[in-house]
Each structure stands twice: as structure tokens, then as C-alpha cells.
Design a protein around this motif. Structure first.
Motif, mmCIF file in Angstrom:
data_model
loop_
_atom_site.group_PDB
_atom_site.id
_atom_site.type_symbol
_atom_site.label_atom_id
_atom_site.label_comp_id
_atom_site.label_asym_id
_atom_site.label_seq_id
_atom_site.Cartn_x
_atom_site.Cartn_y
_atom_site.Cartn_z
ATOM 1 N N ILE B 57 0.323 2.361 -57.439
ATOM 2 C CA ILE B 57 -0.061 1.678 -56.209
ATOM 3 C C ILE B 57 0.024 2.589 -55.000
ATOM 4 O O ILE B 57 -0.907 2.696 -54.215
ATOM 5 C CB ILE B 57 0.889 0.473 -55.950
ATOM 6 C CG1 ILE B 57 0.994 -0.422 -57.174
ATOM 7 C CG2 ILE B 57 0.441 -0.302 -54.711
ATOM 8 C CD1 ILE B 57 -0.262 -1.168 -57.541
ATOM 9 N N GLU B 58 1.086 3.292 -54.883
ATOM 10 C CA GLU B 58 1.430 3.886 -53.604
ATOM 11 C C GLU B 58 0.633 5.128 -53.232
ATOM 12 O O GLU B 58 0.945 5.791 -52.262
ATOM 13 C CB GLU B 58 2.931 4.196 -53.537
ATOM 14 C CG GLU B 58 3.752 2.930 -53.427
ATOM 15 C CD GLU B 58 5.238 3.223 -53.276
ATOM 16 O OE1 GLU B 58 5.576 4.345 -52.871
ATOM 17 O OE2 GLU B 58 6.028 2.329 -53.565
ATOM 18 N N SER B 63 0.215 1.947 -46.274
ATOM 19 C CA SER B 63 -0.068 0.519 -46.283
ATOM 20 C C SER B 63 1.171 -0.216 -46.776
ATOM 21 O O SER B 63 1.946 0.299 -47.565
ATOM 22 C CB SER B 63 -1.254 0.213 -47.195
ATOM 23 O OG SER B 63 -0.811 0.140 -48.534
ATOM 24 N N HIS B 65 2.531 -2.474 -49.104
ATOM 25 C CA HIS B 65 2.137 -3.132 -50.346
ATOM 26 C C HIS B 65 3.172 -4.169 -50.757
ATOM 27 O O HIS B 65 4.365 -3.952 -50.658
ATOM 28 C CB HIS B 65 2.000 -2.086 -51.450
ATOM 29 C CG HIS B 65 1.809 -2.709 -52.782
ATOM 30 N ND1 HIS B 65 0.631 -3.296 -53.148
ATOM 31 C CD2 HIS B 65 2.672 -2.869 -53.809
ATOM 32 C CE1 HIS B 65 0.768 -3.792 -54.359
ATOM 33 N NE2 HIS B 65 2.002 -3.540 -54.785
#
Lengths: 682, 682
Positions: B57-58, B63, B65
Motif C-alpha cells: 500500500i504505502e 496519503s 491510508h
């Protein structure tokens, strides 16, 4: 009197030599015979008539019986007792006997004699060696005594004995390793700082590794028996090479020597007072102390030792002295600190060599006159790295443009004067600015910094350089280009006791800067964390985790691990390195002492059993810290969880740890204090 | 809802039963399915979608998350979350993986999920079992979390697994004993009180001894897998005898059961809702929870348990509760305390039996009408031992003259009334006097006392009776005639943590009165100190030293010793005894709980390695105390040196410890408090 002079101005305890004597109820005569007429400095003498037994006396209950002591404080003043006599506790005592009467008598006698020795203000008493492998009741009783003892030291006599046979039948009744006996005793007494060791040196010595353990233990005296001496060609006593080496080691660790036993060397008459006649010889023989030739030999060994080097002399006062961790509230360095720092010429020589190599690689000979290399010194202080850079440029014939970035406005004043004084105006730009805030007008070819702590990354060099590398060209060079920390397990009774004396958790979870001396290094070092600069990887992370296994050489025997010694080695550029890791330490460099990570509970490691240890470098939003634990032979608690006891402050601005020049400078300060304080000390 | 009612008024945690579920992003539906329609009390459910990985994801940095959590505090109130959901931490996490990405992802996920569970006010989270034998990084991370955790419990999942093969190849990679894994984990986390165990119960169980260890550990839940169930004749799930016994043991120790796994027993349709018709059955089958029959069986086991006896109910509130040591400043007992004391009819029955036998031995049948026996009750209180003596006289037809010596003037008032009320004036003389000061008008044939503590001599009965025996004829009888203390090593996590919570040395060096319940008794008891009365030997001494070796049965595996449970057994007269030593405890007697001697550092004992322990009873001029230490497998420090932390005050008048009736009465008081406080408690 002492053993004479060692080169330099040594004030070591080990100058004094004692002699073990029999019981004598006329103590002044005893002293006169052993000290005045010869050269012994003190006697180790029984305090009570050895035929005395409490159980034979006390049948007559109620009367106030006085034990048969050797002499009172009327025949000798307390000052004389204190300087010249070590009390030898009755050697018949056996507190772990199966015989209850003997056990009770032993306890009564031990307590009576120590109480008497305290009354006489003796500095130390010599406790007889435990009789068997079991010593719990003896240790319990000594521990009770220690609880109420004011200043006196108790020296537990332990033979220096270890069978080389490392067969694992530990259950056998034969004590294989006398260190085990000491270890049980001191564990039961909870590492009491007034309990130390008197080692009996026998004619046969155990392995070097096994002996090495004792240098981390609180050994105060070595008792050399006359039957451990060899005979030289002229009939005089002397010691084997390995004994000589051992005794020198003791001298170096402030261990005093005591001669014990009957004279076994009959010195040929003609060699005594060679110029005197026969009758004189006879008289001399009568006056001469029968152990004089043993004392002379020990004195010879003492005087023969290498004098201390200048660096050793400077560091002497800092041996095994725990330095308080960093004080993050301190700010700018003082001029004296800078001056001390700058005296470590070896360090700057290495920087100069590294910069020279980098310049040569950066600018081919053909371009030397045209190309100008942009070099930035981050944390310039009063300019030693600027000077090293300019000398490297001169040495290599390369053209240089230097930015010296420094946030301490006081140091900047000195820097500006230096530039004028040296005529560097056209080459060096002084930037009086916090590194984090500086808007660099151009990018650097070479970034030079010295932000290393004793453990390499422990003063946040990684975080500082992560921030500074935005000034560096993509193909630029960082000096240092990498650094690695190292650890090794050590026995360090004194350091452990110093940490323990604070009686809190915080001090057990703190790393200390310390000049390691009275420690046993139990296994070769292993690398822990490595950092490379510059590092442009996207998922860069300064957290680290390392699991390490150490194997203590089998012939060492069991050992006590009080903690870990930490070091670093830095690659400045290519093959130019700088560091304090013992096997490859940069010679004659004095800017860094080692670091010490203590263990809350010392861990005993048996032969052949691996020691597994874990180190973490943890990064929070506002601080960086280490955690550590042992998992084998048995798990320890995690030390310094969440950095609760010890940490280095980082910026708290963002989640990403960034440069904090304030901290970086403080970091530099930490090692400087070492030397400054030492200089102040003398 | 719970598993139903056990006999009596049991409020045990173990009435509640949970179910382990898969991830469901609709938590209200999950609860409705598992709880409302069936009988489960809570679910153990994953908090995050198991496919989630932070590293995937990161990449999109910056952002904010949100991890894919199962449901927020909007779909379910914190109160609902808290009562019905235990958070199941993602089982894929592996913090000790060689794969650094997986390690970092695991740490991030673990911390995120625990933080989320805290936000939801969950009472507990279930941590997956460590993946391999090494768990240091996992434990380090959990330990960091524990430092900041307010109320939540972390249940570490551990399979109940131990190979019976006790071959010593511990180095092999096969984990032989899952207890070792738990032990490493909790040692690294320093016995944190919020870290406990969730035991996975498999179809094969290890040896009974090995299982026994867990009853001294903080086991909170037992997860029973459906494949551990057998099938009974009617097709229903049931458990083996040994499993049944284990689960009953858990119920007795407030361990909750969780059912886990797929339904593996297809219940014949006709047996469900036997009176209903076919369509109803179909409907029932749809609604019926697939694990319902497993829950029903567990409920059946719960309801089938023996109801608590009255004594158990009284003692329930005192289980594993450390009682503060004696308060030597307290003085006279209160009437309520005497009353409680007197309710222990079993104790007085034993005294009556002993006195009867002594009377018969003392006075032959032929002399019964002529001879009068002089009996003195030392510490008579409100008279229960006087009554027992008179009943013994009546029973045996012997004539008695009783002196009841009591120093508490309030109790003496009651005694005088009692004498009048019962018409004892001609037989009983009340002496309102301190035993030490009493000038007895004649000597006693029989001296009756009850000055025993949980450890026998720990309330100075020896010193008291040494003083009182001057009233006794040379051939007189003391009841009790002797007593012996006993100890055994125990695992006692809860007691250890309770002692530790005081964060000082004093509490680790104190012995506690405690109703032992959640402990593992690791080896049979061994006798420690014995005292005989009367004792006229000239060199009499109440100091004692005992070295003991315990062998933990080999099939137990390694164990953690948190300290020693202490008991006593007293011989009142000839074959009449009284005591709490477990193998021969007097039934239905409630005056004494056991005593607990803690260890400052719990000691891990490997199979086959003996546990050697030393106990001392030390007597000073003004106090009596115990010291204790362990010497094998590794030496511990001496506990309570010089009685610095815990002692019983004796007289300070002379060097010889003499009767101190004040202390003796206080001593008696200590055990009384137990019962009195319990009664007050309910």
C-alpha cells in the motif's frame, strides 16, 4: 617501601607486596621481622590462635570469654594495624561441614574475627577458600557480615585452578574449575562490592583463555607460593614465562602480590654480599628475611615492565569509569573542547588521506587545473576538517571550493578568524546556519562529516547525513562512506557494580562511554549495524535488527557476561578507514572510548553453550534508541523498551526522522568530553 | 448467556464460552449469527482483512491510508465491541522471519491492529503463535506495545504440545515443548501481567505432569478444536476422558473455552428437536449454529462439575491472594477473631484426642479417681483448649486441674464468665498474666499450646515453649510434642506478579500466607525444620539450616520456579497429628493457609536437573527470621539477609531468646485474620 619504580609516574596499588605469616601473639615483633628488616609492605597474619574453638570454651556459660587474639589496639595503633596488617581468618573454619558443631564454631569464629578486625580498622581480611564444592552456608554468613561492614574488604581466597579436561561430567565431586566456586559465592552474596578475590597462584597454570576471565573479576591480590617458583642457574628463585606474563598482567590491573610458604631456595652463600667477608656473610644470613630473594624477584618483574605511553597515562584516570550518557540540553561546545578534539592528529590524517583519494578519483590529472571540486564540511567546528580538506587539495594539486557549515555562532567566529589568518578567503565559504535550514547555492561533489559515536550510528550520523545528502550531487561522495558497529560479550564486575550502585532500572538500560580496562573480552567482536552514505533508496529506513551468536572458546570454562562492549569502524573512503574495533583499531587515536551496554542480570554461559543476543536500533518520530536482550543460554528481559531509559533526541517535526543539527553537534560533544575531562583531571 | 449453572453460586469467568470465526466485514451480522441465535458469549474475530499488507500500500507515500478493518465503532458501540468481541490479530504476521519486508509488515500490522482494538475498547486480543522456535523480535514488539497498553489483555496463542521423547537433543529444530516458547516470550516481556496464554487444545495431550505446569501460568482461554472431539454412539461430539479432566481443571481455574474449527460431526437429523416435525427440523437446521453441538457438550461438562463445598466457597475469595505479613504492632485479638478461630471444630477435636491419650498414659485406670493431673493451657484465649481439655478428662474419667494462662485482659473477662457459666470454678484457674512473668504455684503434667504458624515454627512457638517448659515437670508432656515444616517448589505466575508489583526488595524477601490455587506443585514436599517439646538439652539452639534437593519428574519438561510453598505438620501426641502438608493434611480444617516464600528471580529448571535450595532459621537477640537461596541449577542471591525485609520480633531482654507472650499472641492472630477477613469479605 614498594617494589620500586616502574617507568613513568605509576601510582598503582600493585607496587606494594605482602607476605603471609603464621600466627604470632607478638605482633610488633612480627611486623619488625617482616617489614622493617626486609622490604615487605604488609603482612597477612592470623588474628586468632588457630587452636581456639568456641565450643570447647563456652561450656562455662555466662562468663565473658575473650578469644585469644594476636594483639590488641594497645600494642599497635589502629593506624599501624591498618597500614601493615591484613587479617587472615582462621583457616580451619568450614561452614559447610556436615558436622554441626564445627559449622557453628566456624560461624562464631568468623564473626568474632571480622568484628575484631573492624575494631582494629583493618583494610582487609583474607577469607579461607571454601572447603568443598558447596559453599552456601559460608556465603550466607559472609553475606550477613557484608551487610553491616563499613569499609573493610573481604578477600576470598580461591586457587587459580582449572582442569583442562572439558569432559561434561560436571556432577563429579572433583571441582574442575575454581572460578565456579567463586561465581557461586559471589552470586549468593549478590556481587557485593566489598567481596573480592585473592588468587592462589600454583605451580601449574590453567589455559590463557581461562585465566583471562579473572581480569574482569574483582581480583585484589595474587598469592604466589614459594613452590610455584623455579630455580635459575644461580640458584635463585624465578618464575616460568607464563607465570611472569600473568604477574605482569596483575601489575597492570592493580593486583597486589603476596608471597606465601617456606623458603625452598637455599641461596649459595658466596652470592650474598659478594664483596663481604665470611663472618659478615653469616651475620647477613641471620638478619636476612628467608623470603627476601622471592621478594627481590617480584620487584625485578615490577621494575622491568614497559613504562606507560603518553596515551595510556592520559587515559589512566578514565579506566573503567562509566561516563554519564549524553546531556541533550547542552548546546554549543567550548573552545577548550574544540582544542582537545583537534589534537587527535591521527584522525585528521585519515580524513586527509580519504579526501585526497576522493579528489584524485573525482578529477583526473588532465583536468586538475580546470575543474574545481565543491566540498562541504557539515559540522565544521573550528575548522580541523576544513584544514584537512585544503591540505588534501594541496597534496593532490586539485582545486577546491569549500563550504564550512556550522551552527555554533561562537565556533563561526573562530572559523572566520582562521580563514583570514590562513588567507583562505577565496576558497572557503563559512555558512553560519543550521544544516536543516540551509539553502545551499549549489550541490557538493564531496560531503565531509564526522558525526560518529563510539557505536558508530549512536549519535545520529545516519539521520544527519540522510538530511544533508540533498546538497550532494547524485554521483557525489560522502566521507565517511559507511560505518559499522561491533559488539562482544565481556566480564566486567566493576562496571556492573557501578551501574548497580544506582539502584534503578534506568542505569541498567543505558549505554555508557568507558575506557575498558579491567574487563575480560570473552569472544571476538561481531558486526551489528551498517550504514552507507549516500543512500537514495526509496524505502530507506534507519531501523535495524540484528541477532548474533557468540561462542566462548571451550577452554575458557564458564564465564559471567555482565554486558557488551561496543565499537565502530568507519570506511572514510575506499581503503581508508578509522575506528576503535580492537582487531583493527586505528593506532594512537584517542577521540573515542568504547561503549558499554550492561545487562540487568549478568548471565552465566557454560562451555560450549552459545550466547545469543539481539540488538535493535529503533526510530520514533522524536527519538532514536537501542533495545537489547539475550535469548540463550536463557532469555533476559528486553532492555530499554520504547527507549524508556536511554535515547537520543531526534527531530519531532515529521514522522520521517530528519537532520537535527542541534543533536548532531551534541553528539560530537559526547566523545570530546572524554578527553577534555581527562585533561582537566590531571 | 453462559454455560449454565454449576452447583453453588459460582461466578467464575469460565461460565462464558467463545467461538473463533473467519474475517467478516459485517460485524453486526457476525455477532448476530454467532451469539444471538446460539449460545456463544463472544467471538474471536479478525480485525483486519487477512489479505492486507502494508508494504503493498504505502508506495503512495504521504496519503493517509486506512487499513481494511472489520467494522468501526459506528456499526457497534464500544460497549458491544468490549463485551462480545476478542480481536484476533492477523495470523500471517511473522516478526522473526528472515524476510525483512515481511518482518516490517508484520510489525506495522500488529501495532495498527492493537491500536485499533484499543480504540474499540476491546478487553483482549488473541496473538498468533510464534512461527518458529525463535521469537525475540515478536516479543520485543509485543513488549513495546505492553508498555503503553492501558487495560487490554494480550493472549498469546500457544499449542498444548510436548513430545514425550525426552532425548536431550534440545538443539534440534523441532520444537519439543511449546511451554519453552511461552517461557522465552514471557521472560523477554518480563512477566508482564497483561500478557497471558491462550492454549490450543489438540487431539493428543501431553503427559499429566507436563500439563500441570500450565496451572501455575496465566492461562486465560483454552481453544478446543473441533477435530479434538471424538464421536459418541449417537453421533454427537464428545471428548476423551483425559480431555474432560483437562477442561474441568480449566473450569476450576477460571479459564474460558473457545470452540474453533469447522463442524466435523453431522448430527443425525432425527435427533434434533425430537418432538418437532420434518419441516421444523429443516428450519432448525438452517438457524442452528453449525458448532452448536460442541457448545452443548462443553456446557454439559460445565454443569456436571461437583458443586463447591462450603469450605471451598469460604476460601474462594482468598485464592491466590497474598496476605500481608504480621503486624507486630497489633495487640490483643478481638472477640470476632476468637469466635472465628473457635469454629474450626476439627482442630479442637484433634487436641481433645491428643489430651485424652496423654491423660490415659499419665494416669493408669487404677489411679483415675485418686490422681489429679495438672494441665496448663498457655495462650488460652477465650477457652477452646480449656474446653477440649475438660472434655478429654470427662471422656477418659481422669481428674484434672487446669490453669488457663492468658495475657489479653479482654479475653480473660470472657474466660471468667465462661468458667462461671459452665460451673468450672473448682477445676479451672484463670491466670491473667504474661507468661514470661508468671510465677507458677506448681508444675504441670501437661502443657497445652497452639502457637503454630503456617510454617510451624514461624510464629515463634519454639521460643515460647522454651520459656514455658520451666512450668513443666521433668517427665511432663507438651502438646504439641513436635512439629515440622515442609516446602515444595511451585510455579505461581500470579503470586510472583503480585509480589513484583510492589517494585521493591522487601516484598520479594517476605513470606506470605496464601490460599494456593492457581499454582503448579512441581515436586513432592520435603521436611525442613523440626522442633521437639520439651527439650532440656544444654546446648539447645533454635537456629536451623537445611539443604534440600528437589527432582521435578522428567516428563514434566522444563518448569519455572517462582518460589516455595510452605506447610507444617504437628504431632500433638503420639499418633495424633494436625497439619496442612498436602499429602497428610487434616481434612476440613481451615485455620491455616499455606505460606509462600518468593524468589526474586524465578528460576527455570530443565528436566533432570536438580533444584537445590537452602533454608535458614536465624535467631538474633531481638528477632527471628528466615533466609533462603537456591544454589542449583544456578545460584540466587541470599534472600532476607540478616532479616532485613521480614522478621518476627522476639524479646530483646537477653541474648537467649525467651518467651515473648506479646509476640506469641500476635502469632496466633496472624492465621486468624485469614478466616476473619474471609468472613468479612462475604
Amino acid at each position: 617501601m614498594g617494589l620500586g619504580e616502574r617507568g613513568g609516574w605509576d601510582k598503582s596499588e600493585s607496587r606494594y607486596c605482602g607476605v603471609e605469616t603464621e600466627f604470632d601473639d607478638d605482633v610488633p615483633r612480627l611486623l619488625s621481622f617482616n617489614l622493617s628488616s626486609t622490604g615487605f609492605d604488609f603482612v597477612v597474619a592470623p588474628l586468632t590462635d588457630p587452636t581456639y574453638r568456641p565450643s570447647l570454651i563456652e561450656a562455662d556459660n555466662g562468663s565473658s570469654h575473650v578469644p585469644p587474639f594476636a594483639g590488641s589496639d594497645l600494642v599497635l595503633s589502629p593506624a599501624q594495624w591498618s597500614s601493615h596488617v591484613v587479617g587472615k581468618i582462621s583457616s580451619w573454619i568450614d561452614l559447610d561441614s556436615e558436622d554441626e558443631i564445627l559449622r557453628m564454631d566456624s560461624e562464631t569464629t568468623l564473626k568474632q574475627e571480622i568484628a575484631w578486625a573492624t575494631h582494629l580498622s583493618l583494610q582487609a581480611c583474607l577469607l579461607p577458600s571454601p572447603k568443598g564444592a558447596s559453599c552456601a552456608n559460608y556465603a550466607r554468613c559472609v553475606n550477613q557480615i557484608l551487610q553491616g561492614l563499613s569499609n573493610m574488604q573481604l578477600w576470598l581466597r580461591i586457587p587459580l585452578l582449572k582442569s583442562d579436561d572439558d569432559s561434561p561430567d560436571v556432577d563429579s565431586d572433583n571441582l574442575m574449575d575454581s572460578w565456579e566456586l567463586w561465581n557461586s559465592f559471589r552470586l549468593i552474596c549478590e556481587h557485593h562490592s566489598q567481596l573480592s578475590v585473592a588468587l592462589d597462584i600454583l605451580s601449574t597454570l590453567p589455559s590463557v583463555n581461562s585465566i583471562g576471565r579473572w581480569f574482569g573479576e574483582p581480583v585484589r591480590v595474587a598469592i604466589i607460593h614459594t613452590d610455584s617458583f623455579l630455580t635459575n642457574a644461580r640458584g635463585y628463585p624465578c618464575l616460568s614465562k607464563s607465570h611472569q606474563k600473568l604477574i605482569s598482567g596483575f601489575f597492570n590491573h592493580s593486583v597486589q602480590v603476596i608471597i606465601s610458604g617456606k623458603p625452598l631456595h637455599s641461596i649459595p652463600a658466596e652470592t650474598i654480599g659478594s664483596a663481604a667477608n665470611q663472618t659478615d656473610n653469616n651475620m647477613n644470613s641471620t638478619l636476612r628475611h628467608p623470603l627476601r630473594s622471592y621478594l627481590d624477584y617480584v620487584g625485578y618483574l615490577y621494575q622491568r615492565m614497559e613504562p606507560l605511553s603518553e596515551q595510556e597515562r592520559i587515559e589512566l584516570g578514565y579506566r573503567d569509569f562509566l561516563q554519564a550518557p549524553l546531556q541533550p540540553l547542552m548546546d554549543n561546545l567550548e573552545a577548550q573542547t574544540y582544542e582537545t578534539f583537534e589534537k587527535d592528529s591521527v584522525k585528521y590524517m585519515q580524513y586527509q588521506r580519504a579526501i585526497s583519494k576522493a579528489l584524485l578519483d573525482r578529477v583526473p590529472d588532465g583536468e586538475a587545473s580546470a575543474a574545481t571540486t565543491v566540498l562541504m564540511v557539515v559540522g565544521a567546528g573550528r575548522g580541523p576538517l576544513v584544514r584537512a580538506s585544503l591540505q588534501a587539495a594541496e597534496e593532490t594539486g586539485r582545486k577546491l571550493k569549500v563550504y564550512a557549515v556550522e551552527k555554533n555562532p561562537n565556533a563561526v567566529v573562530t572559523l572566520l578568524s582562521l580563514v583570514k589568518l590562513e588567507g583562505w578567503e577565496n576558497v572557503v565559504t563559512i555558512v553560519s546556519c543550521d544544516m536543516r535550514l540551509w539553502n545551499a547555492p549549489e550541490r557538493a561533489d564531496i560531503l565531509v562529516s564526522e558525526l560518529l559515536g563510539s557505536f558508530g550510528d549512536n549519535e545520529l550520523s545516519p539521520e544527519c547525513l540522510d538530511g544533508a545528502q540533498r546538497f550532494l550531487k547524485q554521483d557525489g561522495i560522502s566521507i565517511p562512506s559507511s560505518y559499522t558497529s561491533f559488539i562482544q560479550p565481556i566480564t566486567a564486575s566493576k562496571l556492573y557494580n557501578d551501574v548497580k550502585s544506582h539502584k534503578d532500572l534506568v542505569h541498567f538500560e543505558t549505554a555508557y562511554v568507558v575506557k575498558l580496562h579491567s574487563v575480560a573480552r570473552l569472544a571476538p567482536t561481531k558486526p551489528v549495524f551498517t550504514f552507507n552514505h549516500p543512500d537514495y533508496s526509496t524505502k530507506k529506513n534507519n531501523q535495524r535488527y540484528k541477532k548474533l551468536q557468540f561462542e566462548v572458546p571451550r577452554d575458557t570454562g564458564s564465564v559471567m557476561v555482565h554486558g557488551f562492549a561496543g565499537y565502530f569502524d568507519a570506511t572514510l573512503y575506499k581503503d581508508v578507514h578509522l575506528g576503535i574495533e580492537p582487531s583493527m583499531a586505528t593506532p594512537n587515536m584517542f577521540s573515542w572510548f568504547a561503549i558499554f551496554f550492561p545487562l540487568r542480570q549478568p548471565i552465566c554461559v557454560q562451555p560450549g553453550s552459545p550466547l545469543e543476543v539481539h540488538f535493535w536500533r529503533c526510530c520514533g518520530s522524536a527519538k532514536v534508541w537501542y533495545e537489547w536482550c539475550v535469548t540463550s543460554p536463557r532469555p533476559s528481559p528486553i532492555h530499554n523498551s520504547n527507549g524508556r531509559s536511554y535515547w537520543v533526541k531526534a527531530s519531532s517535526n515529521t514522522e520521517q526522522v530528519i537532520v537535527d543539527s542541534f543533536r548532531c553537534d551534541l553528539g560530537t560533544r559526547s566523545k570530546l568530553r572524554t578527553v577534555t575531562d581527562v585533561l582537566r583531571h590531571f
